[in-house]
Design a protein around this motif. Structure first.
Motif, PDB file in Angstrom:
ATOM      1  N   UNK A  30      65.010  15.308  37.219  1.00 13.87           N
ATOM      2  CA  UNK A  30      65.665  16.183  36.252  1.00 13.87           C
ATOM      3  C   UNK A  30      65.573  17.634  36.703  1.00 13.87           C
ATOM      4  N   UNK A  31      64.401  18.074  37.135  1.00 13.68           N
ATOM      5  CA  UNK A  31      64.259  19.449  37.608  1.00 13.68           C
ATOM      6  C   UNK A  31      65.188  19.721  38.780  1.00 13.68           C
ATOM      7  N   UNK A  32      65.261  18.784  39.715  1.00 12.28           N
ATOM      8  CA  UNK A  32      66.129  18.954  40.884  1.00 12.28           C
ATOM      9  C   UNK A  32      67.594  19.006  40.476  1.00 12.28           C
ATOM     10  N   UNK A  33      67.986  18.169  39.514  1.00 10.77           N
ATOM     11  CA  UNK A  33      69.385  18.139  39.075  1.00 10.77           C
ATOM     12  C   UNK A  33      69.781  19.446  38.412  1.00 10.77           C
ATOM     13  N   UNK A  34      68.914  19.997  37.565  1.00 12.23           N
ATOM     14  CA  UNK A  34      69.205  21.276  36.924  1.00 12.23           C
ATOM     15  C   UNK A  34      69.332  22.372  37.974  1.00 12.23           C
ATOM     16  N   UNK A  35      68.458  22.349  38.963  1.00  8.88           N
ATOM     17  CA  UNK A  35      68.548  23.350  40.022  1.00  8.88           C
ATOM     18  C   UNK A  35      69.825  23.195  40.833  1.00  8.88           C
ATOM     19  N   UNK A  57      56.405  16.235  42.312  1.00  8.82           N
ATOM     20  CA  UNK A  57      56.582  17.537  42.969  1.00  8.82           C
ATOM     21  C   UNK A  57      57.499  17.474  44.189  1.00  8.82           C
ATOM     22  N   UNK A  58      57.325  16.499  45.094  1.00 10.77           N
ATOM     23  CA  UNK A  58      58.217  16.470  46.264  1.00 10.77           C
ATOM     24  C   UNK A  58      59.683  16.283  45.885  1.00 10.77           C
ATOM     25  N   UNK A  59      59.948  15.594  44.790  1.00  8.13           N
ATOM     26  CA  UNK A  59      61.336  15.366  44.366  1.00  8.13           C
ATOM     27  C   UNK A  59      61.952  16.680  43.904  1.00  8.13           C
ATOM     28  N   UNK A  60      61.211  17.429  43.080  1.00  5.86           N
ATOM     29  CA  UNK A  60      61.720  18.718  42.600  1.00  5.86           C
ATOM     30  C   UNK A  60      61.918  19.680  43.763  1.00  5.86           C
ATOM     31  N   UNK A  61      60.955  19.726  44.671  1.00 12.65           N
ATOM     32  CA  UNK A  61      61.040  20.650  45.805  1.00 12.65           C
ATOM     33  C   UNK A  61      62.140  20.251  46.776  1.00 12.65           C
ATOM     34  N   UNK A  62      62.473  18.964  46.805  1.00 14.35           N
ATOM     35  CA  UNK A  62      63.445  18.470  47.771  1.00 14.35           C
ATOM     36  C   UNK A  62      64.872  18.851  47.489  1.00 14.35           C
ATOM     37  N   UNK A  63      65.142  19.450  46.324  1.00 10.50           N
ATOM     38  CA  UNK A  63      66.511  19.828  45.992  1.00 10.50           C
ATOM     39  C   UNK A  63      67.031  20.955  46.864  1.00 10.50           C
ATOM     40  N   UNK A  64      66.116  21.705  47.464  1.00 13.67           N
ATOM     41  CA  UNK A  64      66.535  22.820  48.306  1.00 13.67           C
ATOM     42  C   UNK A  64      67.075  23.999  47.529  1.00 13.67           C
ATOM     43  N   UNK A  65      66.788  24.059  46.234  1.00 10.74           N
ATOM     44  CA  UNK A  65      67.238  25.129  45.353  1.00 10.74           C
ATOM     45  C   UNK A  65      66.022  25.720  44.642  1.00 10.74           C
ATOM     46  N   UNK A  66      66.170  26.910  44.056  1.00 10.55           N
ATOM     47  CA  UNK A  66      65.044  27.465  43.295  1.00 10.55           C
ATOM     48  C   UNK A  66      64.588  26.511  42.197  1.00 10.55           C
TER      49      UNK A  66
END
Length: 320
Positions: A30-35, A57-66
């Motif tokens: 969800x965090x990655x999708x919002x980013x 954490x790795x999933x959120x960080x993996x989005x490549x966005x803030x």
């Protein structure tokens, strides 16, 4: 209409929208999708359970966005914060409790400090601690908030004035673009949104919870401590929780002291009801704006849709 604010400039995001770091349900996807959608995705780390963080954490960080991570201040530890900082979040948010022991460590790591406040005492502390962003949470919010707080509409501008130039995000009862527009008109630099993002394809919620969010209505929500007491939750009594209706609320409303007098029996009764299927394992945290939640879209699509609706609302408001 591009909605550029101090918040979007600070984090290099396209839209003045942040994901509320809802404990457990705001996972890495969800965090990655919002980013990816152009907002700031904030992972909901709660107290900071190590195994959960290691997975999400790795999933959120993996989005490549803030992106960032949020903690329940009263429940977390420096070890959990250090674990999160290893992944390079752009922001770390603290809610519900005194963040003083953690602020300098986050700042030293180069991350922005976001402090959520539920009353003016907390807002003054956030200013004194040098928060990079202050989140002003009104009592309409889903989940936990101040027992004796203020509604979002009168609270946000007071915090904006107190913050004196520090970007403020409005939170509580915002579930569509009109709410985002209202936040900007109140002087906020954006909106922190929870319940609307909890009802998305990526949220870590059971299908029954997602269905309840879509069906729910604002008049069905209630702010109380009963479910914290019944579940033997360690939440400080200063903070109550807004949820959808629940059998235990009907049973114990107005009898909180009686329920708290025997916490072991209260928890046993609650667990028995869960086992029998009479109640859901977790309460359905939901804001008063739940009426505006009617579907379960991908979060990456929802962010720009909210921003576009906010732009249209502002354009309408500006017409003579």
């Amino acid at each position: 209409m591009t909605l550029s604010t101090a918040f979007t400039t600070l984090f290099g995001v396209r839209h003045p929208i942040a994901l509320a770091p809802m404990g457990g349900s705001a996972g890495g996807e969800l965090a990655a999708a919002v980013s990816r959608g152009g907002g700031l995705g904030l992972l909901g780390a709660g107290g900071g359970e190590s195994e959960w963080l290691a997975r999400e954490l790795p999933i959120a960080a993996g989005a490549g966005k803030p992106w960032g991570v949020g903690f329940q201040t009263w429940a977390t530890s420096i070890a959990a914060i250090e674990q999160a900082l290893e992944y390079g979040p752009r922001a770390v948010m603290f809610s519900f409790g005194d963040p003083t022991p953690y602020v300098e460590r986050v700042r030293a790591a180069g991350a922005a400090v976001l402090l959520q406040v539920t009353d003016l005492e907390e807002a003054r502390q956030a200013v004194d601690l040098g928060a990079d962003v202050i989140v002003a949470q009104g009592t309409e919010s889903g989940g936990h908030g101040a027992r004796h707080g203020r509604s979002t509409l009168p609270f946000v501008p007071v915090v904006v004035d107190l913050a004196d130039g520090v970007p403020v995000l409005a939170a509580g009862g915002i579930a569509d673009g009109r709410g985002v527009a209202a936040a900007l008109v109140l002087g906020a630099a954006g909106a922190l949104i929870g319940t609307r993002f909890q009802a998305t394809a990526e949220a870590l919620v059971a299908p029954s919870i997602a269905e309840a969010l879509v069906r729910g209505r604002g008049q069905d929500t209630e702010r109380n401590r009963i479910l914290d007491i019944a579940r033997s939750s360690r939440w400080p009594s200063k903070y109550t929780a807004r949820t959808l209706g629940h059998p235990h609320l009907d049973q114990w409303r107005g009898r909180e002291a009686e329920l708290a007098a025997d916490p072991a029996a209260a928890r046993l009764a609650y667990q028995d009801d869960v086992t029998r299927g009479a109640v859901t394992p977790l309460p359905v945290w939901a804001s008063e704006a739940i009426d505006l939640v009617t579907d379960l879209p991908p979060a990456a699509d929802l962010v720009p849709a909210l921003a576009a609706e906010a732009g249209r609302a502002l354009a309408r408001a500006g017409r003579p």
